[in-house]
Design a protein around this motif. Structure first.
Motif, PDB file in Angstrom:
ATOM      1  N   ASP A 160       0.852  -1.178   0.000  1.00 44.51           N
ATOM      2  CA  ASP A 160       0.000   0.000   0.000  1.00 44.51           C
ATOM      3  C   ASP A 160       0.899   1.243   0.000  1.00 44.51           C
ATOM      4  OD1 ASP A 160      -1.767   2.041   0.369  1.00 44.51           O
ATOM      5  OD2 ASP A 160      -2.719   1.215   2.158  1.00 44.51           O
ATOM      6  N   TYR A 161       1.031   1.865  -1.177  1.00 51.39           N
ATOM      7  CA  TYR A 161       1.924   3.009  -1.332  1.00 51.39           C
ATOM      8  C   TYR A 161       1.460   4.218  -0.512  1.00 51.39           C
ATOM      9  CZ  TYR A 161       2.908   0.226  -5.508  1.00 51.39           C
ATOM     10  OH  TYR A 161       3.187  -0.801  -6.366  1.00 51.39           O
ATOM     11  N   SER A 162       0.183   4.235  -0.153  1.00 52.97           N
ATOM     12  CA  SER A 162      -0.339   5.377   0.604  1.00 52.97           C
ATOM     13  C   SER A 162      -0.120   5.231   2.101  1.00 52.97           C
ATOM     14  CB  SER A 162      -1.833   5.547   0.322  1.00 52.97           C
ATOM     15  OG  SER A 162      -2.585   4.486   0.897  1.00 52.97           O
ATOM     16  N   ASP A 163       0.308   4.051   2.532  1.00 57.34           N
ATOM     17  CA  ASP A 163       0.481   3.774   3.953  1.00 57.34           C
ATOM     18  C   ASP A 163       1.582   4.657   4.545  1.00 57.34           C
ATOM     19  OD1 ASP A 163      -0.151   1.533   6.162  1.00 57.34           O
ATOM     20  OD2 ASP A 163       1.995   2.024   6.200  1.00 57.34           O
ATOM     21  N   ILE A 164       1.322   5.222   5.710  1.00 61.17           N
ATOM     22  CA  ILE A 164       2.289   6.124   6.342  1.00 61.17           C
ATOM     23  C   ILE A 164       3.603   5.406   6.627  1.00 61.17           C
ATOM     24  CG2 ILE A 164       2.773   7.535   8.372  1.00 61.17           C
ATOM     25  CD1 ILE A 164       0.762   8.732   6.439  1.00 61.17           C
ATOM     26  N   THR A 165       3.536   4.161   7.096  1.00 64.50           N
ATOM     27  CA  THR A 165       4.759   3.411   7.391  1.00 64.50           C
ATOM     28  C   THR A 165       5.559   3.168   6.117  1.00 64.50           C
ATOM     29  OG1 THR A 165       3.746   2.309   9.286  1.00 64.50           O
ATOM     30  CG2 THR A 165       5.692   1.273   8.337  1.00 64.50           C
ATOM     31  N   PHE A 166       4.858   2.800   5.020  1.00 62.75           N
ATOM     32  CA  PHE A 166       5.547   2.612   3.732  1.00 62.75           C
ATOM     33  C   PHE A 166       6.298   3.882   3.353  1.00 62.75           C
ATOM     34  CE2 PHE A 166       5.896   3.035  -0.828  1.00 62.75           C
ATOM     35  CZ  PHE A 166       6.307   1.779  -1.252  1.00 62.75           C
ATOM     36  N   GLN A 167       5.654   5.011   3.452  1.00 61.60           N
ATOM     37  CA  GLN A 167       6.278   6.261   3.034  1.00 61.60           C
ATOM     38  C   GLN A 167       7.418   6.676   3.962  1.00 61.60           C
ATOM     39  OE1 GLN A 167       3.345   9.296   2.260  1.00 61.60           O
ATOM     40  NE2 GLN A 167       2.275   8.046   0.719  1.00 61.60           N
ATOM     41  N   GLN A 168       7.304   6.384   5.237  1.00 58.36           N
ATOM     42  CA  GLN A 168       8.401   6.683   6.156  1.00 58.36           C
ATOM     43  C   GLN A 168       9.631   5.850   5.818  1.00 58.36           C
ATOM     44  OE1 GLN A 168       6.611   5.950   9.996  1.00 58.36           O
ATOM     45  NE2 GLN A 168       5.939   8.090  10.238  1.00 58.36           N
ATOM     46  N   LYS A 169       9.418   4.555   5.546  1.00 58.94           N
ATOM     47  CA  LYS A 169      10.547   3.679   5.215  1.00 58.94           C
ATOM     48  C   LYS A 169      11.127   4.034   3.844  1.00 58.94           C
ATOM     49  CE  LYS A 169       9.857   1.649   9.084  1.00 58.94           C
ATOM     50  NZ  LYS A 169      10.727   2.015  10.235  1.00 58.94           N
ATOM     51  N   TYR A 170      10.269   4.450   2.934  1.00 61.85           N
ATOM     52  CA  TYR A 170      10.730   4.885   1.610  1.00 61.85           C
ATOM     53  C   TYR A 170      11.580   6.155   1.742  1.00 61.85           C
ATOM     54  CZ  TYR A 170      10.454   6.072  -3.376  1.00 61.85           C
ATOM     55  OH  TYR A 170      10.749   6.363  -4.686  1.00 61.85           O
ATOM     56  N   SER A 171      11.171   7.044   2.630  1.00 61.13           N
ATOM     57  CA  SER A 171      11.949   8.253   2.882  1.00 61.13           C
ATOM     58  C   SER A 171      13.312   7.907   3.488  1.00 61.13           C
ATOM     59  CB  SER A 171      11.178   9.183   3.825  1.00 61.13           C
ATOM     60  OG  SER A 171      11.908  10.368   4.085  1.00 61.13           O
ATOM     61  N   ASP A 172      13.348   6.941   4.396  1.00 66.68           N
ATOM     62  CA  ASP A 172      14.624   6.511   4.977  1.00 66.68           C
ATOM     63  C   ASP A 172      15.548   5.956   3.892  1.00 66.68           C
ATOM     64  OD1 ASP A 172      13.676   7.212   7.470  1.00 66.68           O
ATOM     65  OD2 ASP A 172      13.105   5.162   8.036  1.00 66.68           O
ATOM     66  N   LEU A 173      14.964   5.183   2.969  1.00 64.24           N
ATOM     67  CA  LEU A 173      15.751   4.618   1.871  1.00 64.24           C
ATOM     68  C   LEU A 173      16.357   5.725   1.019  1.00 64.24           C
ATOM     69  CD1 LEU A 173      16.656   2.312  -0.060  1.00 64.24           C
ATOM     70  CD2 LEU A 173      14.403   2.540  -1.161  1.00 64.24           C
ATOM     71  N   PHE A 174      15.546   6.698   0.642  1.00 66.05           N
ATOM     72  CA  PHE A 174      16.047   7.758  -0.235  1.00 66.05           C
ATOM     73  C   PHE A 174      16.987   8.714   0.497  1.00 66.05           C
ATOM     74  CE2 PHE A 174      13.642   6.223  -3.646  1.00 66.05           C
ATOM     75  CZ  PHE A 174      14.043   6.906  -4.782  1.00 66.05           C
ATOM     76  N   ARG A 175      16.819   8.830   1.788  1.00 66.88           N
ATOM     77  CA  ARG A 175      17.789   9.622   2.550  1.00 66.88           C
ATOM     78  C   ARG A 175      19.167   8.963   2.477  1.00 66.88           C
ATOM     79  NH1 ARG A 175      15.421   9.455   6.906  1.00 66.88           N
ATOM     80  NH2 ARG A 175      14.340  11.474   6.810  1.00 66.88           N
ATOM     81  N   ALA A 176      19.200   7.665   2.654  1.00 63.70           N
ATOM     82  CA  ALA A 176      20.463   6.930   2.590  1.00 63.70           C
ATOM     83  C   ALA A 176      21.053   6.970   1.178  1.00 63.70           C
ATOM     84  CB  ALA A 176      20.255   5.483   3.032  1.00 63.70           C
ATOM     85  N   LEU A 177      20.197   6.829   0.172  1.00 67.88           N
ATOM     86  CA  LEU A 177      20.676   6.917  -1.210  1.00 67.88           C
ATOM     87  C   LEU A 177      21.268   8.291  -1.502  1.00 67.88           C
ATOM     88  CD1 LEU A 177      17.740   5.092  -3.058  1.00 67.88           C
ATOM     89  CD2 LEU A 177      20.132   4.334  -3.049  1.00 67.88           C
ATOM     90  N   ALA A 178      20.590   9.327  -1.038  1.00 67.73           N
ATOM     91  CA  ALA A 178      21.058  10.688  -1.298  1.00 67.73           C
ATOM     92  C   ALA A 178      22.373  10.978  -0.591  1.00 67.73           C
ATOM     93  CB  ALA A 178      19.994  11.696  -0.876  1.00 67.73           C
ATOM     94  N   GLN A 179      22.516  10.471   0.615  1.00 62.22           N
ATOM     95  CA  GLN A 179      23.771  10.685   1.347  1.00 62.22           C
ATOM     96  C   GLN A 179      24.952  10.092   0.590  1.00 62.22           C
ATOM     97  OE1 GLN A 179      22.902   8.999   5.191  1.00 62.22           O
ATOM     98  NE2 GLN A 179      21.893  10.860   5.938  1.00 62.22           N
ATOM     99  N   ARG A 180      24.706   9.032  -0.130  1.00 61.57           N
ATOM    100  CA  ARG A 180      25.785   8.378  -0.881  1.00 61.57           C
ATOM    101  C   ARG A 180      25.908   8.898  -2.320  1.00 61.57           C
ATOM    102  NH1 ARG A 180      28.960   7.173  -3.778  1.00 61.57           N
ATOM    103  NH2 ARG A 180      30.065   5.213  -4.191  1.00 61.57           N
ATOM    104  N   PHE A 181      24.786   9.223  -2.986  1.00 60.39           N
ATOM    105  CA  PHE A 181      24.843   9.450  -4.429  1.00 60.39           C
ATOM    106  C   PHE A 181      24.355  10.823  -4.903  1.00 60.39           C
ATOM    107  CE2 PHE A 181      24.269   4.776  -4.003  1.00 60.39           C
ATOM    108  CZ  PHE A 181      25.475   4.378  -4.566  1.00 60.39           C
ATOM    109  N   ASP A 182      23.775  11.644  -4.044  1.00 58.45           N
ATOM    110  CA  ASP A 182      23.285  12.938  -4.528  1.00 58.45           C
ATOM    111  C   ASP A 182      24.457  13.797  -5.011  1.00 58.45           C
ATOM    112  OD1 ASP A 182      21.506  14.945  -5.176  1.00 58.45           O
ATOM    113  OD2 ASP A 182      21.510  15.824  -3.167  1.00 58.45           O
ATOM    114  N   GLY A 183      24.342  14.301  -6.214  1.00 62.14           N
ATOM    115  CA  GLY A 183      25.405  15.107  -6.802  1.00 62.14           C
ATOM    116  C   GLY A 183      26.487  14.293  -7.478  1.00 62.14           C
ATOM    117  N   SER A 184      26.341  12.977  -7.510  1.00 67.74           N
ATOM    118  CA  SER A 184      27.348  12.140  -8.154  1.00 67.74           C
ATOM    119  C   SER A 184      27.424  12.454  -9.645  1.00 67.74           C
ATOM    120  CB  SER A 184      27.006  10.655  -7.969  1.00 67.74           C
ATOM    121  OG  SER A 184      27.833   9.841  -8.779  1.00 67.74           O
ATOM    122  N   GLU A 185      28.642  12.619 -10.143  1.00 70.88           N
ATOM    123  CA  GLU A 185      28.841  12.866 -11.565  1.00 70.88           C
ATOM    124  C   GLU A 185      28.603  11.605 -12.396  1.00 70.88           C
ATOM    125  OE1 GLU A 185      29.324  15.544 -13.295  1.00 70.88           O
ATOM    126  OE2 GLU A 185      29.364  16.889 -11.566  1.00 70.88           O
TER     127      GLU A 185
END
Length: 577
Positions: A205-230
């Motif tokens: 359920d993509y609308s679920d608050i828990t799903f979106q919180q965990k998805y945000s955690d995933l993208f936070r970790a991805l961004a810390q490693r890859f945001d701005g990568s050439e």
């Protein structure tokens, strides 16, 4: 430099005593030679100083027994001005071929293209697109494994390419041994359900608050490693739908809205992704039944993706029957959508590859119309499944490859040649344009440098003009927008009668050139040689005396003595340059 070479050493002589002595000697000389003074013309500037010099010279010569015939007084020629550099206007021609710059052009799927594939009339690619499932990246909650992404980047770099990717949130009854499933730790918390019409396809359920919180955690970790990568051209928000397409097997999401607790809240998914990636562009899907989610992403600064360019399913032409009316409606209802391309990329996809076009009966006129549609909507890149391009489409594909995405050109440059080696600056006036279909979405500043023939850096400067500011025209092929830059380089240590070259590039934050400028001028490692110029000698064809006493002065007249021993006696040097 020149004044230092000419020096009159009178420091030891007291000024007042020197004036008295010199004036006395001068009067004595004039009284003794009154009948000859009519032939002499003495025009002196800065009278006290001139009196000193004239007195010293004449009294010195008089004491040594010289007569007036030994003295010749001549007017001093004015020094020639510094030679002026020559101004030259150049208008380079654009490259008529593709420029294989990253962040634009054709994109391969899943693995870098090989040279042999290019030889078999593949369209040459600049990047590789990947799809990974969430379970591959976060097998355990809060434990991230980026190995698969880093390996893909390394493989692409070895082939001279970059990557894009999407992280999917889906599962299958058959895992195929690739972890193509939702993370079990996530489904243990929120569950999963099967889309009946799709068969073995599972989603959360993509609308679920828990799903979106965990998805945000995933993208936070991805961004810390890859945001701005050439190494990454963009990230595709692929959490929703089958293969991250924001639909279920081409069935609109709206057909399944009752399966979700809060269907409208799915609009947070692209916003979450964009909130963490501040530098690397984010795109989300243009799909019927998911328009509100796309617009939510657009408002947050994402670009958009359209699948199946040229796709035909039964009697349905995806471009003409789906995308054109959908885009027209979005432009009319949401003007912000029509300008989304200015902030983030537009990416399209050829479903099934180009051979599929031929078997589907797509003519060359159809193919050109599809690519014109893509260029009109400011496409940066087109994804395709690697296979040969049928001969009937090759010229059309090559033309699209040449013009899609950014294409920065130097329209003209006002440059200098035959520069005096004493010149302290070099001003260059340049005009630029983006003749492609889309902007450059990252940052790279126009920079100039001057090098000598041995490759030694003489000077350089980064300007305020950023490549992302050089926008293409609003309407593709409706002319260009010109961007002018005027920059002055400070010169130093130029050798006379030597050759130098002026180069330009758009420089990334790491100091390396970002891309190849579209120009027929010489190019070395993406530094474009605008001109090669020569320096002139700074010689003065003037003979004269210079007196240096705290400051340097030129005199209206000067005196040449036939017997220069009279001069050296007073430590006065003759300058011939």
């Amino acid at each position: 430099m020149y004044y230092k070479q000419i020096y009159l050493n009178i420091i030891k002589i007291k000024y007042k005593i020197m004036i008295a002595v010199c004036e006395n000697n001068l009067l004595r000389y004039l009284n003794n030679n009154n009948n000859k003074m009519n032939t002499m013309r003495i025009k002196l500037r800065a009278a006290p100083v001139a009196t000193i010099i004239t007195s010293l010279l004449l009294s010195g010569c008089y004491k040594d027994g010289f007569t007036i015939s030994d003295v010749v007084i001549k007017p001093i020629p004015k020094p020639e001005p510094l030679p002026k550099p020559e101004s030259v206007l150049i208008s380079p021609s654009p490259l008529m071929e593709e420029t294989w710059n990253a962040d634009r052009g054709f994109i391969d799927f899943f693995s870098p293209q090989t040279d042999s594939e290019v030889d078999r009339y593949y369209p040459k690619t600049t990047s590789v697109a990947y799809r990974w499932n969430w379970a591959q990246i976060e097998p355990n909650e809060g434990v991230y494994d980026f190995t698969i992404i880093e390996n893909a980047i390394e493989q692409a770099k070895q082939a001279g390419k970059k990557i894009s990717f999407r992280i999917m949130a889906q599962g299958y009854d058959n895992d195929w041994g690739t972890q193509s499933d939702l993370p079990s730790w996530l489904t243990n918390q929120i569950g999963k359900f099967k889309i009946d019409s799709v068969g073995n396809h599972w989603v959360a359920d993509y609308s679920d608050i828990t799903f979106q919180q965990k998805y945000s955690d995933l993208f936070r970790a991805l961004a810390q490693r890859f945001d701005g990568s050439e190494d990454i051209i963009h990230i595709d928000v692929g959490a929703v739908g089958m293969h991250g397409s924001w639909s279920f097997n081409s069935n609109p999401l709206t057909n399944y809205k009752d399966l979700f607790n809060d269907f409208n809240n799915i609009k947070q998914i692209p916003v979450i992704a964009k909130s963490h990636f501040k530098k690397t562009p984010i795109i989300t899907s243009l799909e019927t039944g998911a328009e509100q989610f796309l617009l939510s992403g657009i408002s947050a600064g994402t670009g958009w993706r359209a699948d199946c360019l040229g796709g035909i399913y039964g009697s349905k032409d995806i471009v003409n029957d789906v995308y054109k009316p959908l885009i027209a409606n979005l432009n009319n209802t949401t003007p912000e959508f029509s300008q989304a391309w200015r902030k983030a990329p537009v990416v399209m996809q050829v479903c099934g590859g180009f051979p599929y076009w031929k078997t589907s009966g797509i003519t060359t006129e159809d193919a050109k119309a599809y690519f014109d549609f893509a260029l009109k909507h400011h496409v940066s890149s087109i994804m395709f499944t690697g296979n040969e391009v049928p001969e009937i489409y090759r010229d059309i594909v090559k033309s699209a490859s040449t013009h899609m995405g950014y294409r920065i050109e130097l329209l003209s440059a006002s440059i200098l040649d035959n520069i005096p080696s004493m010149q302290s600056d070099y001003t260059i006036d340049t005009t630029w344009a983006n003749t492609g279909s889309a902007p450059y979405y990252k940052s790279a500043r126009l920079s100039f440098r001057i090098k000598d023939v041995n490759g030694n850096l003489i000077t350089g400067k980064s300007t305020s003009l950023d490549a992302n500011e050089i926008q293409p025209a609003e309407i593709y092929e409706a002319g260009t927008i010109e961007y002018r830059n005027n920059t002055t380089l400070q010169l130093r240590n130029l050798e006379p009668d030597s050759e130098y070259k002026l180069e330009a590039a758009f420089i990334k934050i790491d100091g390396s050139p970002a891309f190849t400028i579209s120009s027929d001028l010489e190019n070395n490692d993406n530094w474009m040689t605008i001109s090669k110029f020569k320096t002139k000698s700074n010689k003065y064809k003037t003979i004269g005396f210079v007196w240096h006493l705290g400051q340097s002065l030129f005199f209206s007249d000067f005196i040449i003595l036939k017997h220069v021993i009279c001069i050296t006696k007073f430590n006065i040097f003759l300058l011939v340059t």
